[in-house]
Design a protein around this motif. Sequence first.
Motif, PDB file in Angstrom:
ATOM      1  N   GLU A 114       0.837  -1.204  -0.255  1.00  0.00           N
ATOM      2  CA  GLU A 114       0.161   0.272  -0.224  1.00  0.00           C
ATOM      3  C   GLU A 114       0.897   1.993   0.084  1.00  0.00           C
ATOM      4  OE1 GLU A 114      -3.130  -0.205   3.198  1.00  0.00           O
ATOM      5  OE2 GLU A 114      -2.950  -2.384   3.024  1.00  0.00           O
ATOM      6  N   PRO A 115       0.589   2.244  -0.072  1.00  0.00           N
ATOM      7  CA  PRO A 115       0.929   3.444   0.203  1.00  0.00           C
ATOM      8  C   PRO A 115       0.926   3.932   0.972  1.00  0.00           C
ATOM      9  CG  PRO A 115      -0.836   3.787  -2.056  1.00  0.00           C
ATOM     10  CD  PRO A 115      -0.987   2.336  -0.866  1.00  0.00           C
ATOM     11  N   LEU A 116       2.653   4.152   1.346  1.00  0.00           N
ATOM     12  CA  LEU A 116       2.571   4.770   2.447  1.00  0.00           C
ATOM     13  C   LEU A 116       3.260   6.202   2.623  1.00  0.00           C
ATOM     14  CD1 LEU A 116       3.677   3.568   5.357  1.00  0.00           C
ATOM     15  CD2 LEU A 116       5.960   3.203   4.742  1.00  0.00           C
ATOM     16  N   GLU A 117       2.472   7.021   3.383  1.00  0.00           N
ATOM     17  CA  GLU A 117       3.147   8.528   3.819  1.00  0.00           C
ATOM     18  C   GLU A 117       4.211   8.609   4.815  1.00  0.00           C
ATOM     19  OE1 GLU A 117      -0.632  10.277   4.994  1.00  0.00           O
ATOM     20  OE2 GLU A 117      -1.861   9.233   4.209  1.00  0.00           O
ATOM     21  N   LEU A 118       4.681   9.558   4.832  1.00  0.00           N
ATOM     22  CA  LEU A 118       5.771  10.396   5.258  1.00  0.00           C
ATOM     23  C   LEU A 118       5.845  11.150   5.843  1.00  0.00           C
ATOM     24  CD1 LEU A 118       8.481   8.848   2.953  1.00  0.00           C
ATOM     25  CD2 LEU A 118       7.559   6.954   4.960  1.00  0.00           C
ATOM     26  N   GLU A 119       6.121  11.488   7.825  1.00  0.00           N
ATOM     27  CA  GLU A 119       6.750  12.118   8.222  1.00  0.00           C
ATOM     28  C   GLU A 119       8.134  12.225   8.492  1.00  0.00           C
ATOM     29  OE1 GLU A 119       3.640  12.724  10.784  1.00  0.00           O
ATOM     30  OE2 GLU A 119       5.157  14.436  11.842  1.00  0.00           O
ATOM     31  N   SER A 148      18.376  22.332   5.884  1.00  0.00           N
ATOM     32  CA  SER A 148      18.178  21.097   5.054  1.00  0.00           C
ATOM     33  C   SER A 148      16.726  21.373   4.695  1.00  0.00           C
ATOM     34  CB  SER A 148      17.773  20.264   6.452  1.00  0.00           C
ATOM     35  OG  SER A 148      17.416  18.612   5.942  1.00  0.00           O
ATOM     36  N   ASP A 149      16.100  20.630   3.697  1.00  0.00           N
ATOM     37  CA  ASP A 149      15.419  20.926   2.584  1.00  0.00           C
ATOM     38  C   ASP A 149      14.043  19.323   3.389  1.00  0.00           C
ATOM     39  OD1 ASP A 149      16.901  21.819   0.493  1.00  0.00           O
ATOM     40  OD2 ASP A 149      16.740  20.056  -0.858  1.00  0.00           O
ATOM     41  N   LEU A 150      14.946  18.850   4.396  1.00  0.00           N
ATOM     42  CA  LEU A 150      13.488  18.310   4.967  1.00  0.00           C
ATOM     43  C   LEU A 150      12.058  19.562   5.897  1.00  0.00           C
ATOM     44  CD1 LEU A 150      15.223  15.750   7.250  1.00  0.00           C
ATOM     45  CD2 LEU A 150      13.757  15.405   6.174  1.00  0.00           C
ATOM     46  N   VAL A 151      13.217  20.461   6.017  1.00  0.00           N
ATOM     47  CA  VAL A 151      12.179  21.474   6.631  1.00  0.00           C
ATOM     48  C   VAL A 151      10.614  22.044   5.405  1.00  0.00           C
ATOM     49  CG1 VAL A 151      11.699  24.031   7.001  1.00  0.00           C
ATOM     50  CG2 VAL A 151      14.315  22.939   7.667  1.00  0.00           C
ATOM     51  N   GLY A 152      10.657  21.717   3.936  1.00  0.00           N
ATOM     52  CA  GLY A 152       9.918  22.367   3.566  1.00  0.00           C
ATOM     53  C   GLY A 152       9.272  20.926   3.157  1.00  0.00           C
ATOM     54  N   GLN A 153       9.420  19.783   3.189  1.00  0.00           N
ATOM     55  CA  GLN A 153       9.004  18.756   3.159  1.00  0.00           C
ATOM     56  C   GLN A 153       7.607  18.007   4.350  1.00  0.00           C
ATOM     57  OE1 GLN A 153       7.853  16.685   0.795  1.00  0.00           O
ATOM     58  NE2 GLN A 153       9.719  18.283  -0.129  1.00  0.00           N
ATOM     59  N   THR A 154       8.021  18.541   5.554  1.00  0.00           N
ATOM     60  CA  THR A 154       7.904  18.184   6.965  1.00  0.00           C
ATOM     61  C   THR A 154       7.425  18.984   7.722  1.00  0.00           C
ATOM     62  OG1 THR A 154       9.347  16.413   6.893  1.00  0.00           O
ATOM     63  CG2 THR A 154       8.435  16.697   8.982  1.00  0.00           C
ATOM     64  N   GLU A 155       5.524  18.980   7.283  1.00  0.00           N
ATOM     65  CA  GLU A 155       4.765  20.350   8.489  1.00  0.00           C
ATOM     66  C   GLU A 155       5.474  20.155  10.031  1.00  0.00           C
ATOM     67  OE1 GLU A 155       1.381  21.859   7.887  1.00  0.00           O
ATOM     68  OE2 GLU A 155       2.856  21.717   6.306  1.00  0.00           O
ATOM     69  N   SER A 156       5.478  19.181  10.176  1.00  0.00           N
ATOM     70  CA  SER A 156       5.737  19.276  11.579  1.00  0.00           C
ATOM     71  C   SER A 156       6.714  20.543  12.431  1.00  0.00           C
ATOM     72  CB  SER A 156       5.438  18.020  12.253  1.00  0.00           C
ATOM     73  OG  SER A 156       6.479  16.957  11.689  1.00  0.00           O
ATOM     74  N   ILE A 157       7.595  20.615  10.804  1.00  0.00           N
ATOM     75  CA  ILE A 157       8.780  21.083  11.567  1.00  0.00           C
ATOM     76  C   ILE A 157       8.838  22.282  11.445  1.00  0.00           C
ATOM     77  CG2 ILE A 157      11.771  21.706  10.629  1.00  0.00           C
ATOM     78  CD1 ILE A 157      11.547  19.032   9.955  1.00  0.00           C
ATOM     79  N   ARG A 158       8.830  23.646  12.847  1.00  0.00           N
ATOM     80  CA  ARG A 158       8.731  25.506  11.705  1.00  0.00           C
ATOM     81  C   ARG A 158       9.333  26.124  12.603  1.00  0.00           C
ATOM     82  NH1 ARG A 158       2.992  25.526  11.974  1.00  0.00           N
ATOM     83  NH2 ARG A 158       2.327  23.952  10.011  1.00  0.00           N
ATOM     84  N   SER A 159       9.546  27.059  12.453  1.00  0.00           N
ATOM     85  CA  SER A 159      10.623  27.615  13.122  1.00  0.00           C
ATOM     86  C   SER A 159      10.092  28.709  13.919  1.00  0.00           C
ATOM     87  CB  SER A 159      11.961  29.196  12.189  1.00  0.00           C
ATOM     88  OG  SER A 159      10.634  29.651  11.485  1.00  0.00           O
ATOM     89  N   ILE A 160      11.323  29.131  14.981  1.00  0.00           N
ATOM     90  CA  ILE A 160      10.184  29.787  16.127  1.00  0.00           C
ATOM     91  C   ILE A 160      11.681  31.064  17.009  1.00  0.00           C
ATOM     92  CG2 ILE A 160      11.246  28.314  18.217  1.00  0.00           C
ATOM     93  CD1 ILE A 160       8.430  29.497  19.580  1.00  0.00           C
ATOM     94  N   ALA A 161      11.126  32.393  17.113  1.00  0.00           N
ATOM     95  CA  ALA A 161      11.803  33.526  17.523  1.00  0.00           C
ATOM     96  C   ALA A 161      12.465  33.597  18.839  1.00  0.00           C
ATOM     97  CB  ALA A 161      11.403  34.313  17.651  1.00  0.00           C
ATOM     98  N   ALA A 170      14.562  25.845  15.383  1.00  0.00           N
ATOM     99  CA  ALA A 170      13.711  25.031  15.078  1.00  0.00           C
ATOM    100  C   ALA A 170      12.770  24.505  15.711  1.00  0.00           C
ATOM    101  CB  ALA A 170      14.792  23.579  14.586  1.00  0.00           C
ATOM    102  N   ALA A 171      11.096  24.929  15.896  1.00  0.00           N
ATOM    103  CA  ALA A 171      10.388  24.191  16.258  1.00  0.00           C
ATOM    104  C   ALA A 171       9.412  23.003  15.558  1.00  0.00           C
ATOM    105  CB  ALA A 171       8.883  25.027  17.006  1.00  0.00           C
ATOM    106  N   VAL A 172       9.490  21.858  16.986  1.00  0.00           N
ATOM    107  CA  VAL A 172       8.868  20.335  16.317  1.00  0.00           C
ATOM    108  C   VAL A 172       7.937  20.457  17.028  1.00  0.00           C
ATOM    109  CG1 VAL A 172      10.724  19.243  15.142  1.00  0.00           C
ATOM    110  CG2 VAL A 172      10.375  19.306  18.126  1.00  0.00           C
ATOM    111  N   SER A 173       6.942  20.033  16.343  1.00  0.00           N
ATOM    112  CA  SER A 173       4.898  19.790  17.427  1.00  0.00           C
ATOM    113  C   SER A 173       5.831  18.078  17.857  1.00  0.00           C
ATOM    114  CB  SER A 173       4.018  19.160  16.398  1.00  0.00           C
ATOM    115  OG  SER A 173       4.090  18.126  15.138  1.00  0.00           O
ATOM    116  N   ALA A 174       5.103  18.010  19.259  1.00  0.00           N
ATOM    117  CA  ALA A 174       5.205  17.286  20.016  1.00  0.00           C
ATOM    118  C   ALA A 174       4.455  15.736  19.616  1.00  0.00           C
ATOM    119  CB  ALA A 174       4.751  17.577  21.408  1.00  0.00           C
ATOM    120  N   LEU A 175       5.200  14.762  19.753  1.00  0.00           N
ATOM    121  CA  LEU A 175       4.086  13.297  19.322  1.00  0.00           C
ATOM    122  C   LEU A 175       4.433  13.001  20.653  1.00  0.00           C
ATOM    123  CD1 LEU A 175       7.289  11.511  17.902  1.00  0.00           C
ATOM    124  CD2 LEU A 175       4.892  11.987  16.418  1.00  0.00           C
ATOM    125  N   ASN A 176       2.419  12.889  20.287  1.00  0.00           N
ATOM    126  CA  ASN A 176       1.927  12.058  21.886  1.00  0.00           C
ATOM    127  C   ASN A 176       1.000  10.701  21.015  1.00  0.00           C
ATOM    128  OD1 ASN A 176       1.316  14.707  22.877  1.00  0.00           O
ATOM    129  ND2 ASN A 176       2.157  13.410  24.121  1.00  0.00           N
TER     130      ASN A 176
END
Lengths: 287, 264
Positions: A114-119, A148-161, A170-176
Amino acid sequence: MFVLSTVVRDPNTLPPARRSAVIAPLDVAVTALVRDGDTIALEGFTHLIPFAAAHELIRQRRRRLTLVRMTPDVIYDQLIGMGCARRLVFSWGGNPGIGSLHRFRDAVEHGWPEPLELEEHSHAGMANRYAAGASGLPFAVLRGYAGSDLVGQTESIRSIACPFTGESLAAVSALNPDVAVIHAQHADTRGNVQLWGISGVQKEAVLAARRSLVTVEELVDRLEPRPGAVFLPAWAIDYVSVVPGGAHPSYAHGYSERDNDFYLAWDGISREREAFCEWMEANVLAA
Amino acid sequence: MSSRPEPDWTAEEMMTVAAARALCDSAVCFVGIGLPSTASNLAVRLHAPNLVLVYESGTLGAKPEFLPLSIGDGILAETADAVVGVVETFNYWLQPGRIDIGFLAGAQLDRFGNINTTVIGDSYETPRVRLPGAGGAPEIAASCREVLIIMRQSPRTFVERVDFVTSVGYGRGGGERDRHGFVGAGPTMVITDIGVLEPEPKTRELVLRRLHPGVTVEDAVAATGWALVASDDLEQTPPPTALELTTLRELEQTKAGRPTANVS
């Protein structure tokens, strides 16, 4: 006049939804904890990888799982190849020291089975996402991903001042995850867990997850004090299952050696779809 | 063409020895599996007995008696000064710049030392080849005081521009690292089976700084996908000594703790 009340507070008056570990067989625990469509993290950084629990997921034909793991090595190659996964959240997907994960590649490159989505993240990002999840925070901050080009591919990576200096971080969303599954050496009869050796992100994964399962090599009457060991209290865990050898072909420090021959052999077993399916049928589904 | 005899060592052995020589005693080294682990363990047995090996599995100061197959082999935990979790490894030890040398490799490397370990092809969603991904590399590349890259050199792998920047070397050159606020200096050496490339101090383009014995500048240019420039003060790598070769071969025999393991 006073009515004499009991001196000690009744534990039943505690707020609901408190955990307390149930010791149960693996199939019972997996059935109780994991539903189709769940987000599930099976952790263990090369050491103490919960293979037996993954095999139970495969036997119970769980589907559309979001699989979370820093290093989706052979254990997730098996789950992906057996059609359990819809999405993979990860930072390094290879067979350590050997090469590609052929089932993972087949899913990404050809959509099989099956297709596999990646994060996709880096190790530092994933580790911090678990730490944020375990801490009850919505995100974590790190110096990472810059350029890194990962920033453009992964929604859960943002930047923060930085609120103090203005520096961009870099800010990354929590994993729960809905469920975390780990393997450990010992649990006592009340369900307190102790693991030692390379400890990866197992503690963070269990504390970040809504529900959790720990498979253990052995149930002991009392946990021996062990400096440097990771302790997870029964009240932070939902299920404990006794599964000796449950980390094979990875290992449990003090119990077994890493089965390097198996990791080498997996390259051949997993390369072609047919040979892979036959192996899984004979060694997991029929087991 | 010279008529000298064939050397008694391979290009891969020369590469590993050259990488080991780049590690000085007492340095703290973040080690990945494969060639970096071999080179680091070789250096410990030769000129750098106090080299501190940190594996990303959280084993600080590991002293393996044989080459581990993975970054999490038991021998690393058994011989380490301390075993810490992954969060601590990356946040406390790597991120603030406490590690001197980071070792990296990749499927593709470009003229500014950027590394791709993610996908080959034009599209991230539908890659020609799906590679393992970043692992610890982006932050190792950013935060180690310096980075050594060890990779076999070919025009397919040493490319003008990587298909995907997983880990940043010098970006598009010049002072780009400073703009990202990186703690570390970036790649200082690229050690290959052909020679050693180093960044030109201003532009940060990788130039040929050293050739291994028996290799010509033409060979190096032919093995590079960009117009490789040779440094004005091009040097030759001294060939492996007998001691280096014997030690390396003995070490290779011990991979994964067994004398017969055959891992490519």
